[in-house]
Structure formats: structure tokens, C-alpha cells
Write a protein that holds these residues in place. Structure first.
Motif, PDB file in Angstrom:
ATOM      1  N   UNK A   1       9.380   7.618   7.135  1.00 29.87           N
ATOM      2  CA  UNK A   1       8.531   6.321   6.581  1.00 29.87           C
ATOM      3  C   UNK A   1       8.144   6.374   5.002  1.00 29.87           C
ATOM      4  N   UNK A   2       7.285   5.106   4.661  1.00 22.15           N
ATOM      5  CA  UNK A   2       7.238   4.994   3.516  1.00 22.15           C
ATOM      6  C   UNK A   2       6.860   5.537   2.760  1.00 22.15           C
ATOM      7  N   UNK A   3       7.168   6.388   1.622  1.00 24.62           N
ATOM      8  CA  UNK A   3       7.495   7.602   1.124  1.00 24.62           C
ATOM      9  C   UNK A   3       5.379   7.352   0.576  1.00 24.62           C
ATOM     10  N   UNK A   4       4.763   5.715   0.149  1.00 21.56           N
ATOM     11  CA  UNK A   4       3.546   5.845  -0.727  1.00 21.56           C
ATOM     12  C   UNK A   4       2.728   6.906   0.571  1.00 21.56           C
ATOM     13  N   UNK A   5       2.983   6.748   1.733  1.00 20.66           N
ATOM     14  CA  UNK A   5       2.118   7.135   3.067  1.00 20.66           C
ATOM     15  C   UNK A   5       2.343   8.820   3.073  1.00 20.66           C
ATOM     16  N   UNK A   6       3.570   9.479   2.764  1.00 19.01           N
ATOM     17  CA  UNK A   6       4.197  10.253   3.025  1.00 19.01           C
ATOM     18  C   UNK A   6       2.000  11.238   3.196  1.00 19.01           C
ATOM     19  N   UNK A   7       1.609  11.510   1.725  1.00 19.95           N
ATOM     20  CA  UNK A   7       0.932  12.101   1.843  1.00 19.95           C
ATOM     21  C   UNK A   7      -0.623  12.713   2.996  1.00 19.95           C
ATOM     22  N   UNK A   8      -0.912  11.449   3.032  1.00 25.49           N
ATOM     23  CA  UNK A   8      -1.709  11.279   4.646  1.00 25.49           C
ATOM     24  C   UNK A   8      -0.987  11.701   6.341  1.00 25.49           C
TER      25      UNK A   8
ATOM     26  N   UNK B   1      -4.169   3.472   3.873  1.00 26.76           N
ATOM     27  CA  UNK B   1      -4.716   4.002   2.783  1.00 26.76           C
ATOM     28  C   UNK B   1      -5.743   4.187   2.403  1.00 26.76           C
ATOM     29  N   UNK B   2      -6.748   3.747   3.360  1.00 29.01           N
ATOM     30  CA  UNK B   2      -8.045   3.690   3.548  1.00 29.01           C
ATOM     31  C   UNK B   2      -8.745   5.752   3.655  1.00 29.01           C
ATOM     32  N   UNK B   3      -7.528   6.379   4.559  1.00 30.23           N
ATOM     33  CA  UNK B   3      -7.731   7.052   5.077  1.00 30.23           C
ATOM     34  C   UNK B   3      -7.260   8.600   4.156  1.00 30.23           C
ATOM     35  N   UNK B   4      -6.163   7.518   3.496  1.00 36.07           N
ATOM     36  CA  UNK B   4      -5.415   8.736   2.698  1.00 36.07           C
ATOM     37  C   UNK B   4      -6.764   8.406   0.910  1.00 36.07           C
TER      38      UNK B   4
END
Length: 283
Positions: A163-170, A135-138
Motif C-alpha cells: 500500500x501507499x507509504x503515506x498510510x503505513x503508520x495508521x 488520514x483522519x484516523x492517522x
């Protein structure tokens, strides 16, 4: 550059909340009344005896299941109401202690200080700590992320697939920054599917491909997707924004290639001129 990587403005992280408040504490359920809380420790601010926070079934079950856990609470801003933030197991508690101890440095040190701290936690044994690190690096700008000391992220290929879709961009950006050339074909295929599905963070795939393969990836993106009539303007604009991210952060040869190719592109694509002016300062 949140738009290229998310398509929306991300919510504040737990660390954002902790840096914006003056009062932080750890509490447990009161043994004499399990509908209220008892102070375990003040982490920041004055001693407090009452915490007017509802005891939800979820909180009660989590605290009852783990005698060593506590509930992290804080005021909303300097004088706002108390909020229940998260359950703290011993591993998560150590990270929160670091954040509280280094609050001034994290506030004054900007993105660099935060990325340095949380990059080290990407492979932590605790899933909650790993999630917080992502989350932080995102929330970090790409140029800061690119200059951070990033470890080889365990199970990254697996998490990119399931993996969790919420973390896909990072995770996509971390794939590019991994320098793992074997990921290029995967990212290229995923970019194609992201475009077909109009995925908000499709620009992250383009950014990661350029990180891995430089000028050849720039050419691939231009030839496949940015030429006139290939894709809708909205999609091409997202890809142009991704190119502008690398135009600011990539090595000089890649930056030069991007500038030259975008200038050529605009000759045949007047519909992209407003976006190019916004992202590159070109007309």
C-alpha cells in the motif's frame, strides 16, 4: 505521539481545512469561460459569485472527464484567499456534506466525534473516501483510536505489504487493533526491517505488536532491541516512546509490565534516562 508513529508532524487534513474556514462552496468550470468558475452550491457562508482561483490543466481535465463532479473550494481560514481543495464525485460529496452538516459537533466533540465518523468509512467503495478516513484516523491519538469502533478493514494485509507509504503508520496501528493474531509474526519481521532501515514510523510496529500480544510482545521488544549496546540511542528512544504510548492505553497488566521493565532497563541504560523522564516521568 506523532513522533512515534510518523517522525514528523502531519499536514492538516481536508477536514481540518473545512473546520477552520467560514466559506465553503462547490463550483464547476464556467461554460462561457473555461478559465473561470461558476458557482454550483454554497455549503457554508454567504453567496459568492467570483472565485479567483487558477484553473489548472489538472482541474480542467478532471472536471471535463466527469460531468457529475464538482470542485470543492474554501477560503483559507476566516478571511484568507480562496483555495481549490479537491474534486468531488457523488460519493465524496456525501461525506463532505456530512462534515459540513456536523461542523459544530466535530469542532466541539473533539477527536472522539471525528474518529466515530471516519471509522465507519474505512471500507467505503470510493478510494478517495477511504483515503480521507485513513488520514483522519492517522491524526487521532492512540487512546482515542483504541476506543473507537473499528470495522474489520478489508484488504489490510495486502495494503500493509504493497500500500501507499503515506498510510503505513495508521495501517500498522489498525493491524494491531484488528486483534488478528496471525499478523504478529509479520509485524515482528517488519519491525526488524524498519529498525534496520531506520524507518521513521518504526514505533507503530512496536505499538501494534504490544496490542496483539501484550506482555510477551513487551518482553520481545525489550530483549531484542532495548538492551544496552544493541541499537543507537535514537532508535531505542523511538521504541521507548512506543512503549509509553501503550503504558497510557493498554490493559492494566500490560501497563504494569511496561513500567516494571522500563524501570529495570534504566538501571543498565543511563543514556535512556532523559527519554524515560520525558515519556514516563521516570528517572
Amino acid at each position: 505521539m506523532a513522533c512515534a508513529f510518523h517522525g514528523y508532524t502531519p499536514d492538516p487534513t481536508l477536514v481540518d481545512v473545512l473546520l477552520a474556514t467560514e466559506e465553503i462552496a462547490v463550483v464547476r468550470l464556467d461554460p462561457a469561460n473555461n478559465n473561470s468558475y461558476k458557482l454550483l452550491e454554497v455549503l457554508a457562508g454567504p453567496e459568492v459569485s467570483e472565485f479567483p482561483i487558477p484553473v489548472t490543466a489538472e482541474i480542467r481535465n478532471a472536471l471535463s472527464a466527469s460531468p457529475s463532479a464538482g470542485l470543492l473550494v474554501a477560503r483559507d481560514g476566516a478571511y484568507g484567499p480562496w483555495m481549490a481543495l479537491t474534486i468531488l464525485d457523488p460519493s465524496f460529496r456525501k461525506v463532505i456534506d456530512q462534515v459540513v452538516l456536523r461542523r459544530s459537533a466535530l469542532i466541539n466533540g473533539g477527536e472522539e466525534a471525528r474518529s466515530e465518523l471516519f471509522a465507519k468509512l474505512l471500507n467505503d467503495q470510493s478510494p478517495a473516501v477511504r483515503a480521507l478516513a485513513l488520514q483522519e484516523l492517522d491524526r487521532t491519538s492512540y487512546s482515542t483510536l483504541r476506543s473507537a469502533r473499528l470495522p474489520k478493514v478489508k484488504n489490510l494485509k495486502r495494503d500493509l505489504r504493497i500500500g501507499d507509504e503515506a498510510f503505513m503508520p495508521i495501517r500498522v496501528l489498525l493491524a494491531g487493533l484488528s486483534r488478528d493474531q496471525s499478523l504478529h509474526s509479520f509485524l515482528s519481521s517488519e519491525l526488524n526491517m524498519a529498525i534496520e532501515g531506520n524507518i521513521p514510523y518504526l514505533g507503530a510496529y512496536a505499538t501494534a505488536m504490544i496490542e496483539l500480544n501484550g506482555t510477551s510482545a513487551v518482553q520481545e521488544i525489550l530483549d531484542r532491541y532495548l538492551r544496552p549496546g544493541v541499537l543507537p540511542l535514537e532508535t531505542r528512544t523511538k521504541l521507548l516512546e512506543a512503549l509509553s504510548v501503550q503504558h497510557k492505553a493498554a490493559p492494566r497488566s500490560v501497563r504494569r509490565e511496561i513500567a516494571q521493565e522500563v524501570a529495570r532497563l534504566l538501571r543498565d541504560s543511563p543514556d535512556l534516562r532523559d527519554a524515560a523522564a520525558r515519556f514516563f516521568g521516570m528517572r
